[in-house]
Design an enzyme around this catalytic site. Structure first.
Site, short mmCIF file in Angstrom:
data_model
loop_
_atom_site.label_atom_id
_atom_site.label_comp_id
_atom_site.label_asym_id
_atom_site.label_seq_id
_atom_site.Cartn_x
_atom_site.Cartn_y
_atom_site.Cartn_z
N CYS A 56 0.81 -1.23 0.00
CA CYS A 56 0.00 0.00 0.00
C CYS A 56 0.84 1.27 0.00
O CYS A 56 0.48 2.26 -0.66
CB CYS A 56 -0.98 0.00 1.17
SG CYS A 56 -0.24 -0.28 2.79
N ASP A 104 -7.69 5.08 -1.50
CA ASP A 104 -7.32 3.91 -0.71
C ASP A 104 -6.79 2.81 -1.64
O ASP A 104 -7.53 2.33 -2.51
CB ASP A 104 -8.55 3.41 0.06
CG ASP A 104 -8.25 2.23 0.96
OD1 ASP A 104 -7.08 1.79 1.01
OD2 ASP A 104 -9.18 1.75 1.63
N HIS A 156 -6.14 -0.24 -0.83
CA HIS A 156 -6.45 -1.57 -0.29
C HIS A 156 -7.64 -2.23 -0.96
O HIS A 156 -8.55 -2.75 -0.32
CB HIS A 156 -6.69 -1.48 1.22
CG HIS A 156 -5.52 -0.93 1.99
ND1 HIS A 156 -5.33 0.42 2.16
CD2 HIS A 156 -4.49 -1.56 2.60
CE1 HIS A 156 -4.23 0.61 2.87
NE2 HIS A 156 -3.70 -0.57 3.14
#
Length: 434
Positions: free
Chosen positions: A118, A323, A325
């Site tokens: 990430c 994000d 993820h």
């Protein structure tokens, strides 16, 4: 057992190749299933966050949901318009997420960065935003792209630089980032990265390939030393990395602009800082928010412990972020017409600034010297109250001085830039160093 390759017949080679393909197919199926299970646990948002009537500030642009004088008189339709403009801007930013089934990373056996990549993805997003601003301008929106146009060609080339592949044309891919990290920090694919680590890795990669003759400055102590920046942005003839006779190519408007020679290299500044122990100290909240309003802003790399995000906007005491993820299947780097749908996110996520991890990296892009000087003036004004970033004329410690020579940039580095030919929208252009 076969002792030599000659002992293996044609049928045996076909059997071995079949078994290899079967193992590869099984691995791909397993990774896809694992990715779907991961997405069930880390479900992407399906609803927009709640917005207040305060302005939304995103990478130097303001979206005024309501002004104080008319905030109770505005219609929902008017508020909707401003929110839609913000969402259009947000969804135009490049979104890099976990991927599965890409080529093996270096000497590892990894074909996915799921669960560990990430911070690398957040760094890619900030770097991509700098390229978008440099070549297409801050006002560029994805909705303004039309297939076959020059801007669409430039956009796809920038995106292609980040596609998951070890190929030279994908020079800012996770493969090249992982290789650079292994060389620089002995970090292996699968290891955790901090904002300071990814900043240094991106600096070396950018200086190695130098698209548009761009360079990068990474502060080691939260201070911008102007003499250091001067040394890497202005190179005299005969010095390492000299930009003499290198064409300056950018695309802030409809057509590329080609100047004579460089006098100042376009600059990305990354400032890794730590603003507290386990949470950001509240005294820095206001200053941190104001960074989003600066025209040179590239946002912030940060997150929560063990989870990294790319922060691009704020409203009141909240930040909006991309994000990484979410798991997507890797695209084929050899397909020039790959879908770009999974590289853009339509729904921003929202977090209170008090929930951010105190370890982060703040980014800026300066197109020229004037832009840099304006940034320094603005940062010095902000530093009068609870300074997060400092600006100094000279670096007092020569051993910490940043230079192109220290970065390993050599006169024979392979440079790249946008190919402005519409006949080939997925290639990059090699340029001589000088």
């Amino acid at each position: 057992m076969f002792n030599t390759e000659e002992d293996i017949g044609k049928d045996d080679w076909q059997l071995i190749e079949t078994e290899k393909n079967n193992r590869t197919s099984f691995t791909h199926i397993f990774q896809n299933i694992k990715g779907k299970l991961y997405n069930l646990y880390h479900a992407a948002p399906t609803q927009l966050p709640v917005f207040s009537l305060s302005p939304i500030i995103m990478l130097g642009k303001s979206y005024f949901i309501s002004s104080p004088l008319v905030r109770y008189k505005e219609t929902s339709e008017s508020q909707n318009k401003h929110i839609q403009e913000f969402l259009e801007d947000f969804s135009s930013r490049l979104w890099f997420t976990y991927r599965v089934n890409f080529p093996i990373l270096g000497t590892s056996t990894l074909t996915t960065d799921m669960g560990w990549g990430c911070m690398l993805r957040a760094g890619q997003m900030m770097l991509a935003q700098a390229f978008i601003t440099h070549y297409l301008g801050r006002e560029w929106k994805l909705t303004s792209n039309k297939n076959g146009t020059l801007k669409d060609s430039v956009y796809r080339q920038i995106l292609g630089w980040f596609i998951d592949s070890p190929a030279p044309k994908n020079q800012f891919s996770i493969h090249h980032i992982a290789q650079q990290a292994l060389t620089l920090f002995s970090k292996k694919a699968g290891d955790w990265f901090e904002p300071s680590s990814i900043s240094q890795v991106l600096k070396l990669l950018l200086r190695k390939h130098s698209p548009g003759r761009m360079t990068m400055y990474v502060s080691r102590d939260g201070t911008i030393y102007k003499d250091d920046v001067e040394s890497i942005c202005t190179c005299e003839e005969g010095t390492v990395g000299s930009p003499k006779r290198a064409p300056f190519i950018q695309l802030p408007v409809d057509q590329p602009i080609i100047g004579d020679y460089y006098v100042w290299r376009p600059l990305i500044i990354l400032l890794p800082v730590r603003l507290g122990l386990d949470r950001i100290n509240p005294i820095y909240h206001r200053t941190l928010m104001l960074f989003f309003s600066l025209p040179q802003s590239l946002g912030i790399i940060g997150g929560r412990p063990r989870s990294s995000y790319y922060y691009v906007a704020n409203q009141d005491e909240y930040v909006f972020y991309l994000d990484p993820h979410i798991v997507h299947t890797a695209v084929n780097p050899e397909n020039p017409d790959f879908s770009t749908e999974t590289f853009h996110c339509n729904i921003p996520q929202k977090m209170a600034i008090g929930d951010m991890d105190p370890s982060l990296a703040i980014g800026f892009y300066c197109r020229d010297r004037e832009d840099f000087e304006k940034l320094c003036d603005q940062l010095q004004t902000l530093s009068l109250e609870n300074a997060v970033i400092y600006v100094a004329d000279k670096n007092p410690d020569p051993s910490l001085r940043d230079s192109l020579r220290d970065s390993g940039e050599a006169s024979n580095s392979v440079l790249c830039d946008i190919n402005f030919s519409l006949n080939d929208s997925c290639t990059f252009m090699n340029l001589p160093s000088h």
